[in-house]
Structures are given as structure tokens and as C-alpha cells.
Design an enzyme around this catalytic site. Structure first.
Site, short mmCIF file in Angstrom:
data_model
loop_
_atom_site.label_atom_id
_atom_site.label_comp_id
_atom_site.label_asym_id
_atom_site.label_seq_id
_atom_site.Cartn_x
_atom_site.Cartn_y
_atom_site.Cartn_z
N HIS A 17 0.85 -1.12 -0.20
CA HIS A 17 -0.04 -0.04 -0.12
C HIS A 17 0.84 1.20 0.02
CE1 HIS A 17 -3.15 -2.63 2.29
NE2 HIS A 17 -3.68 -2.33 1.07
N LYS A 41 -17.24 -5.98 7.77
CA LYS A 41 -16.11 -6.92 7.46
C LYS A 41 -15.26 -7.22 8.89
CE LYS A 41 -13.87 -6.20 3.08
NZ LYS A 41 -12.52 -5.74 2.48
N ARG A 90 -2.48 -6.69 -8.58
CA ARG A 90 -1.34 -7.69 -8.21
C ARG A 90 -1.05 -8.67 -9.21
NH1 ARG A 90 -3.55 -7.67 -2.14
NH2 ARG A 90 -5.19 -7.14 -3.50
N SER A 128 -3.08 -7.75 3.11
CA SER A 128 -3.49 -7.47 4.47
C SER A 128 -3.65 -8.69 5.17
CB SER A 128 -4.59 -6.51 4.77
OG SER A 128 -4.18 -5.03 4.13
#
Ligand code: ADP
Length: 161
Positions: A17, A41, A90, A128
Site C-alpha cells: 500500500h 467486514k 497484483r 493485508s
């Protein structure tokens, strides 16, 4: 004046990030790192903690600010006068989902464009979720996140290093 938002959960912020923030900030005039406040979440870090970590890590980049938002991203962008969304890609696995979201956002709000930056090869494996999985077992996360956050992350799992 190009104002962009880099939205995400940042739970927690990773070196991937940070790399994206630094690179995006050099492309646009103003960058807002938008922390999604999504209670569904069940995040490891509260939205306040995530904002504070991002503020800490971006304090020396003059055209970057950090804010939290909830609701539709395009609505928040209208509120703050941003027209660009920055997202990271990614791997191919990111592509299909990101394409769908980008096209939806453009359809809902035609003035909004999404810019994709390909991930730095150094961080292409990093997310993450990976950080949390390794940290939960006390594994070494020193290559994954900024040094000053390592302890804070372990502490969430009651691990003292
Ligand atoms: P989300 O919960 O929306 O996936 P994240 O906080 O995980 O949000 O990611 C925010 C953005 O950062 C996404 O565009 C994601 O593709 C990008 N990103 C995440 N990890 C990396 C990385 N290692 N390198 C480059 N971009 C990344």
C-alpha cells in the site's frame, strides 16, 4: 487539478500500500487515501486506528491526506471533488473483480475514471490478509509492513515480541 482517491480497507496498511501511495502521489495533484468504514467486514483495526497509521506513514508526503468514508465510493468522491480512483493490480486474479468495479463506477458516475497501477514486483504476493495470517501465529512480518506498526499488529493477537 487532478484529485484522486486511493480507496481500500488497509487492515492493516502494508508495504505494498505504501508503495502505491508514494507512486500515485507523484502522478496526481492531490491524493486522498480513503479508508473504507465497513462494519460488516469485522476488521482487526478500527477505522480510527487505520486512519491514524496511514496518517503516520504519509505525514511527509505533502499532497496526501487520509480520510475514512462509508457508503458508495462515487458519492464520497463527489463530496470531496475527486474524479480519479487509484487501484492496484497484483495478479490476474485481481483483474476480473477490479474491471467490474471500475466499469460499474464509471457507469454510475461517468465523470469518474479508474487508474490501475501494477504492483511493485517486490510486493506482488502481499496482502493485508497474508499479514494477519502470519502475525496471528507469531511469524515474521518485518518484510510486510512498516516497522513502526509491527508491535501494534502482534499486540492485536496478544503476542509480545
Ligand atoms: P480492499 O479491501 O478493497 O481489497 P485493500 O486495502 O486490501 O483493499 O487494498 C487497497 C488497494 O491496494 C487495492 O487496489 C489493492 O489492489 C491494492 N493493493 C493491496 N496490496 C497491494 C500490493 N501488495 N501491491 C500493490 N497494490 C496493492
Amino acid at each position: 487539478m487532478k484529485k484522486a482517491i486511493y480507496p481500500g480497507s488497509f487492515d492493516p496498511v502494508t508495504n505494498g500500500h505504501v508503495d502505491m501511495i508514494v507512486r500515485s502521489a507523484s502522478i496526481v495533484d492531490e491524493l486522498v487515501v480513503g479508508v473504507l468504514n465497513n462494519s460488516a467486514k469485522n476488521p482487526l483495526f478500527s477505522v480510527e486506528e487505520r486512519v491514524s497509521m496511514l496518517e503516520e506513514i504519509t505525514k511527509d508526503i505533502p499532497n496526501v491526506t487520509v480520510a475514512s468514508f462509508d457508503g458508495l465510493l462515487v458519492d464520497y468522491m463527489e463530496q470531496i471533488g475527486a474524479s480519479l480512483i487509484i487501484r492496484g493490480l497484483r495478479a490476474v486474479t485481481d483483474f476480473e473483480y477490479e474491471l467490474q468495479i471500475a466499469q460499474t463506477n464509471h457507469r454510475v458516475s461517468p465523470a469518474v475514471e479508474t487508474i490501475f497501477l501494477t504492483t511493485n514486483l517486490k510486493y506482488s504476493y502481499l496482502s493485508s490478509t497474508i499479514v494477519k495470517e502470519v502475525a496471528a501465529y507469531g511469524g515474521d512480518i518485518s518484510h510486510f509492513v512498516p516497522e513502526q506498526f509491527i508491535e501494534r499488529i502482534y499486540r492485536k493477537y496478544n503476542i509480545v515480541k
